[in-house]
Each structure stands twice: as structure tokens, then as C-alpha cells.
Design a protein around this motif. Sequence first.
Motif, PDB file in Angstrom:
ATOM      1  N   MET A 185      91.162  80.068  28.485  1.00 34.03           N
ATOM      2  CA  MET A 185      92.247  80.635  29.750  1.00 34.03           C
ATOM      3  C   MET A 185      92.979  80.935  29.746  1.00 34.03           C
ATOM      4  N   LYS A 186      93.309  81.812  28.809  1.00 35.46           N
ATOM      5  CA  LYS A 186      95.046  82.366  28.643  1.00 35.46           C
ATOM      6  C   LYS A 186      95.089  83.047  29.475  1.00 35.46           C
ATOM      7  N   HIS A 187      94.239  84.052  29.746  1.00 32.97           N
ATOM      8  CA  HIS A 187      94.817  84.872  30.459  1.00 32.97           C
ATOM      9  C   HIS A 187      93.899  84.494  31.947  1.00 32.97           C
ATOM     10  N   SER A 188      93.687  83.390  32.480  1.00 35.51           N
ATOM     11  CA  SER A 188      93.546  83.074  33.470  1.00 35.51           C
ATOM     12  C   SER A 188      93.974  83.938  34.565  1.00 35.51           C
ATOM     13  N   LYS A 189      93.321  84.328  36.351  1.00 34.72           N
ATOM     14  CA  LYS A 189      93.933  84.853  36.607  1.00 34.72           C
ATOM     15  C   LYS A 189      93.920  84.086  38.032  1.00 34.72           C
ATOM     16  N   ALA A 190      93.722  83.107  37.901  1.00 39.34           N
ATOM     17  CA  ALA A 190      93.439  82.163  39.169  1.00 39.34           C
ATOM     18  C   ALA A 190      95.014  81.349  39.947  1.00 39.34           C
ATOM     19  N   GLU A 191      94.015  81.607  41.225  1.00 39.85           N
ATOM     20  CA  GLU A 191      95.856  81.519  41.736  1.00 39.85           C
ATOM     21  C   GLU A 191      96.115  80.277  42.745  1.00 39.85           C
ATOM     22  N   ASN A 192      94.569  79.110  42.152  1.00 40.95           N
ATOM     23  CA  ASN A 192      95.311  78.008  42.630  1.00 40.95           C
ATOM     24  C   ASN A 192      94.653  77.339  41.746  1.00 40.95           C
ATOM     25  N   TYR A 193      94.806  75.514  42.005  1.00 41.94           N
ATOM     26  CA  TYR A 193      93.406  74.592  41.117  1.00 41.94           C
ATOM     27  C   TYR A 193      92.336  74.897  41.609  1.00 41.94           C
ATOM     28  N   ASN A 194      91.403  74.919  42.158  1.00 41.17           N
ATOM     29  CA  ASN A 194      90.131  75.210  42.561  1.00 41.17           C
ATOM     30  C   ASN A 194      89.633  76.305  42.458  1.00 41.17           C
ATOM     31  N   GLU A 195      90.966  77.188  42.240  1.00 42.53           N
ATOM     32  CA  GLU A 195      89.878  78.603  41.237  1.00 42.53           C
ATOM     33  C   GLU A 195      89.965  78.016  39.656  1.00 42.53           C
ATOM     34  N   PHE A 196      91.435  77.510  39.434  1.00 39.47           N
ATOM     35  CA  PHE A 196      91.076  77.424  37.495  1.00 39.47           C
ATOM     36  C   PHE A 196      89.873  76.227  37.442  1.00 39.47           C
ATOM     37  N   ILE A 197      89.995  75.322  38.090  1.00 39.55           N
ATOM     38  CA  ILE A 197      89.208  74.155  38.204  1.00 39.55           C
ATOM     39  C   ILE A 197      87.839  74.944  37.530  1.00 39.55           C
ATOM     40  N   GLY A 198      87.111  75.531  38.760  1.00 35.70           N
ATOM     41  CA  GLY A 198      85.636  76.540  38.827  1.00 35.70           C
ATOM     42  C   GLY A 198      85.678  76.794  37.279  1.00 35.70           C
ATOM     43  N   GLU A 199      86.641  77.484  37.077  1.00 31.67           N
ATOM     44  CA  GLU A 199      86.497  78.254  35.888  1.00 31.67           C
ATOM     45  C   GLU A 199      86.733  77.780  34.813  1.00 31.67           C
ATOM     46  N   LEU A 200      87.558  77.154  34.430  1.00 26.13           N
ATOM     47  CA  LEU A 200      87.556  76.201  33.166  1.00 26.13           C
ATOM     48  C   LEU A 200      86.004  75.974  33.361  1.00 26.13           C
ATOM     49  N   LYS A 201      85.705  74.850  34.398  1.00 32.60           N
ATOM     50  CA  LYS A 201      84.360  73.876  34.068  1.00 32.60           C
ATOM     51  C   LYS A 201      83.078  75.343  33.924  1.00 32.60           C
ATOM     52  N   GLU A 202      82.783  76.344  33.994  1.00 35.18           N
ATOM     53  CA  GLU A 202      82.001  77.548  33.937  1.00 35.18           C
ATOM     54  C   GLU A 202      82.187  77.984  31.990  1.00 35.18           C
ATOM     55  N   LYS A 203      83.359  78.019  32.169  1.00 30.96           N
ATOM     56  CA  LYS A 203      83.469  78.182  30.298  1.00 30.96           C
ATOM     57  C   LYS A 203      83.208  77.530  29.550  1.00 30.96           C
ATOM     58  N   SER A 204      83.648  76.546  29.658  1.00 31.58           N
ATOM     59  CA  SER A 204      83.387  75.002  28.950  1.00 31.58           C
ATOM     60  C   SER A 204      82.035  74.621  29.104  1.00 31.58           C
ATOM     61  N   ASP A 205      81.528  74.796  29.715  1.00 33.05           N
ATOM     62  CA  ASP A 205      79.923  74.491  30.476  1.00 33.05           C
ATOM     63  C   ASP A 205      78.803  75.597  29.109  1.00 33.05           C
ATOM     64  N   TYR A 206      79.841  76.383  29.039  1.00 33.79           N
ATOM     65  CA  TYR A 206      79.129  77.942  28.652  1.00 33.79           C
ATOM     66  C   TYR A 206      79.349  77.944  26.949  1.00 33.79           C
ATOM     67  N   LEU A 207      79.936  76.706  26.849  1.00 34.25           N
ATOM     68  CA  LEU A 207      81.103  77.395  25.289  1.00 34.25           C
ATOM     69  C   LEU A 207      80.070  75.620  24.699  1.00 34.25           C
ATOM     70  N   ASN A 208      79.798  74.334  25.457  1.00 33.49           N
ATOM     71  CA  ASN A 208      78.868  73.061  25.479  1.00 33.49           C
ATOM     72  C   ASN A 208      78.146  73.901  25.104  1.00 33.49           C
ATOM     73  N   GLY A 258      81.684  64.199  40.666  1.00 41.70           N
ATOM     74  CA  GLY A 258      82.488  64.757  39.322  1.00 41.70           C
ATOM     75  C   GLY A 258      83.571  65.977  39.995  1.00 41.70           C
ATOM     76  N   SER A 259      83.591  65.595  41.359  1.00 40.70           N
ATOM     77  CA  SER A 259      84.750  66.336  42.416  1.00 40.70           C
ATOM     78  C   SER A 259      86.976  65.989  41.609  1.00 40.70           C
ATOM     79  N   VAL A 260      86.639  66.341  42.163  1.00 38.95           N
ATOM     80  CA  VAL A 260      88.574  65.691  41.962  1.00 38.95           C
ATOM     81  C   VAL A 260      89.425  65.605  43.084  1.00 38.95           C
ATOM     82  N   CYS A 261      90.158  65.226  42.965  1.00 34.75           N
ATOM     83  CA  CYS A 261      91.221  64.431  43.806  1.00 34.75           C
ATOM     84  C   CYS A 261      92.991  65.300  43.270  1.00 34.75           C
TER      85      CYS A 261
END
Length: 373
Positions: free
Chosen positions: A69-92, A124-127
Motif C-alpha cells: 500500500m506504500k505507493h498507493s494512488k488511491a484518491e479517496n477512502y473508498n479506493e484505498f479501502i478497496g485496494e487494501l482489502k484486495e491486497k489483504s485477501d490475496y496475501l491471506n 463488512g461495509s464501512v461508515c
Amino acid sequence: MSNILDYETVALVDDDDAIEIIDQTLLPGKTEMIRLHTAQEIWDAIYLLQVRGAPAIGVTAGFGIYLLMKHSKAENYNEFIGELKEKSDYLNSSRPTAVNLSWALKRMQNHIFEFCNIKALEDGSVCLDSAKEYDLKGMICEMRDESERIKAEDIDVCRRIGEYGLTLIKDGYGLLTHCNAGQLATCKYGTATAPMYLAHEKGMNIKVYCDETRPLLQGARLTAYELHSAGIDTTLLCDNMSASLMKSGAINAIFVGCDRVAANGDAANKIGTSVVATVAKRYNIPFYVCAPTSTIDINTPTGEEINIEQRKPEEVTEMWYKERMAPEGIKVYNPAFDVTDNELIAGIVTEYGVLGAPYKEAIADLFNKIQKK
């Protein structure tokens, strides 16, 4: 012989965007440090057992998700959280049994949610109603700090497990262990080996016996190597020799690690552990499971619900052999772990003390105390 305790099992090399690990598939013949940069390299290192052991896998996961996630280009929370979940699921997905993997990834996510005032909902969603202003740089810095805390806590936890485990050892004891729950499975001291290292530091006369641990030979390649190189009196034996050794009177206590402990105290560890526990019960030898609380999964009621990883048949039929040692086309049963029933366990050694039966109540009480702190 070099002392394996001089090497870091897992380290963050931030200026190279890398995790540095000991390639454990090459031990004991060669000690080689390798660097992992990509998601695929991190996933492969966990799956192929280049890094292994529940605590070390957890530390690797923490560093890994930070780097990804260090070089993420996410521009908002929704993009960041989606990327974080995708990468976490892959490692898991790399190893399903070791709970520290999912624990570390979940901890990293929850820390970011707390830092940003993001509320996770039950579905599983966020507020995001109360979330802070989007700060990508700040979130990445927090992820780095949290991943380093996971490592520092692992070292502290192992030391404390060692201190509690040491109270179960007397001078002159013969100790048996299975697989590798040593420094190579953690960041320092190990879990099952921590009492052994501390006993050795105090000048106690102990003898340690290591099951070779078929089919991947972690006991022969890793535990025997690290204990012997640290100057501990160490003897290696084939797995099917442990009953004979126990019957001889050479063993006073058994310490093993684990990859997941269920809420009732059933413990999943490297295949063959339940055999050791069963024989130990026959000869009245106390069998202790050394488990950081991060390895205790209170959401898994019993060992029956633990997902046991199935490994490739080649690990049994041809790995380590110059020529294939089984007939072509033969079926192979190769689970990576088995589950030891709680009734066979004399105590679960945690960083908070030694838990005794009934384990369901003892584990629940422990987690209640932790949550109140």
C-alpha cells in the motif's frame, strides 16, 4: 558454526521497499537472505515456506501489506479501502491454517480504521460519516509504525512465553519438541524453544530432543540446526522413534508451538503433533502448547472447524530424495497440520501465563481480562 540467533528472521528494508527474510528452504546447508518486493514474491515466500511459523508469517503479513500500500494512488477512502482489502485477501490466501496471517492483516486494517475514525459495520461495509479528512501519507506512515509494532510485540511475547515456560522446567530435564517453533518461526526466541533458550542462558543442564518432522523435515533442518548452533545439547530423532524415547524415561516434558488454538483449547500444529501428544499421555509426560494469544482464535469453537491445509503429494513421494521413492500414480495423503485434542494438553503457555483445563473457560477469562485493559 554460526549462531542462527545472530540473524533476523524477518526484517523491513524500507528504503528498498522490501522484506528481508532467511530463505528457510535452503537451511541448514546454506544461510541466504532474500528480499521480497512484490505481492507475488511475498505470497510465494509464505506458501513455499521460505518464511514459516505462525508468528513470523504474521510479521511478514504486516510488513507486506504496508509495502503493497506504500505507493498507493488511491484518491479517496473508498479506493484505498478497496485496494487494501484486495491486497489483504490475496496475501491471506497463501496459507489458510495459521491464524496469525489473517490476524495481522486484520490488525493493520483495523488500525487504519481507528486512525481515520472509520467505523466497520457488521455486514463488512464501512461508515465514513465521522472519518477524518483523507490523508494518504498519514495512513501509510501509520501502517509502517503498526507493522513495526507487530514485530516488536512478537519479540516481547516470545520472551514472556519463555519465562512462563521456564517455570515448568527443572535442571537436568530432557525435553522433546516437534517441528520448528523456534526463532526461525518468530522474530526472536521462538515459542516452544523460548523456555529452552532461557534455560540455557541461566546455565541449566537440559537435553533437547527434536523430531525430524516429516515430510518437510523442519525439526531436522531448522530446530536441530538453531538449537545446536546456539550451544544447546540437542539430539535428532525420526518421528516414529518418539514413543521409544518417551518409554525410556529420557523425556520429562514436551513443548510444541501451534498455528491455531480453538476456543476450547484444541490446537492445530504441524502434522504428527497429535501423535506425540497421544503417546505422551500414555507415559504420563506433560505436553505443553506454547501459544501467543494472537494464535488463539476465539471465533473457532473447536478443532473440528479448523481448515487444514493439504499439501502437494511430491513432498512425500520425491522431495529430499535423489530418486523418486514411491510408485508412480500412488495416492498421497499429505495434510500440513493435525489437531491435538485439548484433553491431551497439560497446559497452554501464553504471554500472560500458563492456562489449564477447562480450556474453554480459561481462554474466555483470559480474553475478557485483555479486553478490560
